[in-house]
Design a protein around this motif. Structure first.
Motif, PDB file in Angstrom:
ATOM      1  N   ARG A 108      12.748  19.228 -45.358  1.00  0.00           N
ATOM      2  CA  ARG A 108      12.432  20.655 -45.510  1.00  0.00           C
ATOM      3  C   ARG A 108      11.117  20.778 -46.270  1.00  0.00           C
ATOM      4  O   ARG A 108      10.723  19.877 -47.016  1.00  0.00           O
ATOM      5  N   ALA A 109      10.448  21.893 -46.045  1.00  0.00           N
ATOM      6  CA  ALA A 109       9.176  22.157 -46.712  1.00  0.00           C
ATOM      7  C   ALA A 109       9.000  23.666 -46.833  1.00  0.00           C
ATOM      8  O   ALA A 109       9.362  24.409 -45.915  1.00  0.00           O
ATOM      9  N   PRO A 110       8.461  24.153 -47.964  1.00  0.00           N
ATOM     10  CA  PRO A 110       8.244  25.589 -48.110  1.00  0.00           C
ATOM     11  C   PRO A 110       7.241  26.101 -47.086  1.00  0.00           C
ATOM     12  O   PRO A 110       6.228  25.450 -46.802  1.00  0.00           O
ATOM     13  N   HIS A 111       7.550  27.275 -46.529  1.00  0.00           N
ATOM     14  CA  HIS A 111       6.667  27.875 -45.528  1.00  0.00           C
ATOM     15  C   HIS A 111       6.833  29.389 -45.556  1.00  0.00           C
ATOM     16  O   HIS A 111       7.936  29.901 -45.312  1.00  0.00           O
ATOM     17  N   MET A 112       5.782  30.102 -45.893  1.00  0.00           N
ATOM     18  CA  MET A 112       5.727  31.569 -45.868  1.00  0.00           C
ATOM     19  C   MET A 112       6.923  32.222 -46.575  1.00  0.00           C
ATOM     20  O   MET A 112       7.557  33.127 -46.056  1.00  0.00           O
ATOM     21  N   GLY A 113       7.222  31.746 -47.777  1.00  0.00           N
ATOM     22  CA  GLY A 113       8.292  32.330 -48.574  1.00  0.00           C
ATOM     23  C   GLY A 113       9.691  31.918 -48.155  1.00  0.00           C
ATOM     24  O   GLY A 113      10.666  32.505 -48.615  1.00  0.00           O
ATOM     25  N   THR A 114       9.802  30.924 -47.289  1.00  0.00           N
ATOM     26  CA  THR A 114      11.099  30.413 -46.858  1.00  0.00           C
ATOM     27  C   THR A 114      11.158  28.914 -47.141  1.00  0.00           C
ATOM     28  O   THR A 114      10.154  28.304 -47.514  1.00  0.00           O
ATOM     29  N   LEU A 115      12.350  28.337 -46.942  1.00  0.00           N
ATOM     30  CA  LEU A 115      12.512  26.898 -47.085  1.00  0.00           C
ATOM     31  C   LEU A 115      13.268  26.388 -45.859  1.00  0.00           C
ATOM     32  O   LEU A 115      14.467  26.145 -45.881  1.00  0.00           O
ATOM     33  N   PRO A 116      12.545  26.260 -44.723  1.00  0.00           N
ATOM     34  CA  PRO A 116      13.187  25.845 -43.474  1.00  0.00           C
ATOM     35  C   PRO A 116      13.465  24.349 -43.411  1.00  0.00           C
ATOM     36  O   PRO A 116      12.773  23.544 -44.020  1.00  0.00           O
ATOM     37  N   ILE A 117      14.489  24.016 -42.646  1.00  0.00           N
ATOM     38  CA  ILE A 117      14.932  22.640 -42.453  1.00  0.00           C
ATOM     39  C   ILE A 117      14.335  22.117 -41.154  1.00  0.00           C
ATOM     40  O   ILE A 117      14.254  22.836 -40.164  1.00  0.00           O
ATOM     41  N   ARG A 119      12.765  18.045 -39.272  1.00  0.00           N
ATOM     42  CA  ARG A 119      12.922  16.601 -39.109  1.00  0.00           C
ATOM     43  C   ARG A 119      11.768  15.848 -39.761  1.00  0.00           C
ATOM     44  O   ARG A 119      10.611  16.240 -39.651  1.00  0.00           O
ATOM     45  N   VAL A 120      12.123  14.759 -40.411  1.00  0.00           N
ATOM     46  CA  VAL A 120      11.126  13.811 -40.903  1.00  0.00           C
ATOM     47  C   VAL A 120      11.024  12.728 -39.847  1.00  0.00           C
ATOM     48  O   VAL A 120      12.011  12.081 -39.508  1.00  0.00           O
ATOM     49  N   GLN A 121       9.820  12.566 -39.315  1.00  0.00           N
ATOM     50  CA  GLN A 121       9.570  11.555 -38.302  1.00  0.00           C
ATOM     51  C   GLN A 121       8.634  10.514 -38.922  1.00  0.00           C
ATOM     52  O   GLN A 121       7.420  10.718 -38.997  1.00  0.00           O
ATOM     53  N   PRO A 122       9.220   9.393 -39.411  1.00  0.00           N
ATOM     54  CA  PRO A 122       8.424   8.419 -40.164  1.00  0.00           C
ATOM     55  C   PRO A 122       7.164   7.935 -39.449  1.00  0.00           C
ATOM     56  O   PRO A 122       6.122   7.768 -40.089  1.00  0.00           O
ATOM     57  N   SER A 123       7.230   7.709 -38.137  1.00  0.00           N
ATOM     58  CA  SER A 123       6.048   7.205 -37.427  1.00  0.00           C
ATOM     59  C   SER A 123       4.898   8.214 -37.422  1.00  0.00           C
ATOM     60  O   SER A 123       3.749   7.836 -37.235  1.00  0.00           O
ATOM     61  N   HIS A 124       5.195   9.481 -37.632  1.00  0.00           N
ATOM     62  CA  HIS A 124       4.153  10.517 -37.689  1.00  0.00           C
ATOM     63  C   HIS A 124       3.733  10.809 -39.125  1.00  0.00           C
ATOM     64  O   HIS A 124       2.729  11.482 -39.343  1.00  0.00           O
ATOM     65  N   GLY A 125       4.546  10.387 -40.111  1.00  0.00           N
ATOM     66  CA  GLY A 125       4.208  10.587 -41.518  1.00  0.00           C
ATOM     67  C   GLY A 125       4.294  12.024 -41.975  1.00  0.00           C
ATOM     68  O   GLY A 125       3.608  12.400 -42.935  1.00  0.00           O
ATOM     69  N   VAL A 126       5.140  12.833 -41.316  1.00  0.00           N
ATOM     70  CA  VAL A 126       5.260  14.246 -41.679  1.00  0.00           C
ATOM     71  C   VAL A 126       6.703  14.729 -41.504  1.00  0.00           C
ATOM     72  O   VAL A 126       7.519  14.080 -40.858  1.00  0.00           O
ATOM     73  N   CYS A 127       6.947  15.913 -42.061  1.00  0.00           N
ATOM     74  CA  CYS A 127       8.167  16.670 -41.794  1.00  0.00           C
ATOM     75  C   CYS A 127       7.769  17.833 -40.892  1.00  0.00           C
ATOM     76  O   CYS A 127       6.847  18.587 -41.215  1.00  0.00           O
ATOM     77  N   TYR A 128       8.446  17.950 -39.759  1.00  0.00           N
ATOM     78  CA  TYR A 128       8.199  19.059 -38.839  1.00  0.00           C
ATOM     79  C   TYR A 128       9.240  20.150 -39.094  1.00  0.00           C
ATOM     80  O   TYR A 128      10.440  19.868 -39.140  1.00  0.00           O
ATOM     81  N   ILE A 129       8.786  21.372 -39.266  1.00  0.00           N
ATOM     82  CA  ILE A 129       9.680  22.521 -39.389  1.00  0.00           C
ATOM     83  C   ILE A 129       9.253  23.555 -38.339  1.00  0.00           C
ATOM     84  O   ILE A 129       8.128  23.504 -37.821  1.00  0.00           O
TER      85      ILE A 129
END
Length: 149
Positions: A108-117, A119-129
């Protein structure tokens, strides 16, 4: 129903806004709690957010937000969120699905006043929300860990 980690948590099939007893609240939207879900999409199993008010599980994929009315809900106890970044996956990270053979984790990562859930995709090095019809990536995020792991 797929049981994982000696009954400490499990994925329970649901849909149409149904949230089983024991569901773990994993995030927050402008209108309330978000639960952790996962869905089949393009031959992958992707974690995302369930918004009970809209009766859907939302996932990000290919730059867009996708809605699914049938999903699995993460239920259980013993979870905590741990700060992470890039492709760092801490011990005990909860697997949330897979994409082309790669294990995906719940993030999860904060986005526009929300905390959406998402996926963490290790090969991409990011969390997608997903949010507002789009998919966003964050190199700094929180990842769900099961404490007894």
């Amino acid at each position: 129903m797929v049981k994982l980690v000696e009954n400490d948590y499990e994925w329970i099939p649901a849909g149409e806004g149904e949230i089983p007893s024991g569901a773990f609240v994993g995030g927050e939207d402008h209108n309330g709690d978000l639960f952790i879900g996962r869905v089949d999409h393009n031959n992958d199993l992707l974690p995302g957010k369930i918004n009970q008010e809209y009766k859907l599980c939302y996932i990000g994929w290919g730059g867009l937000e996708h809605e699914k009315s049938k999903y699995q809900v993460l239920c259980g106890k013993g979870f905590e969120w741990v700060s992470s970044s890039g492709n760092n996956v801490p011990a005990g990270a909860v697997p949330g699905g897979f994409s082309k053979g790669e294990v995906l984790y719940i993030g999860r990562a904060p986005h526009m006043g929300t905390l959406p859930i998402g996926r963490v995709q290790p090969s991409h090095g990011v969390c997608y929300i997903s949010y507002g019809g789009n998919e966003f990536s964050y190199p700094d995020y929180e990842i769900l860990v099961h404490k007894s792991s």
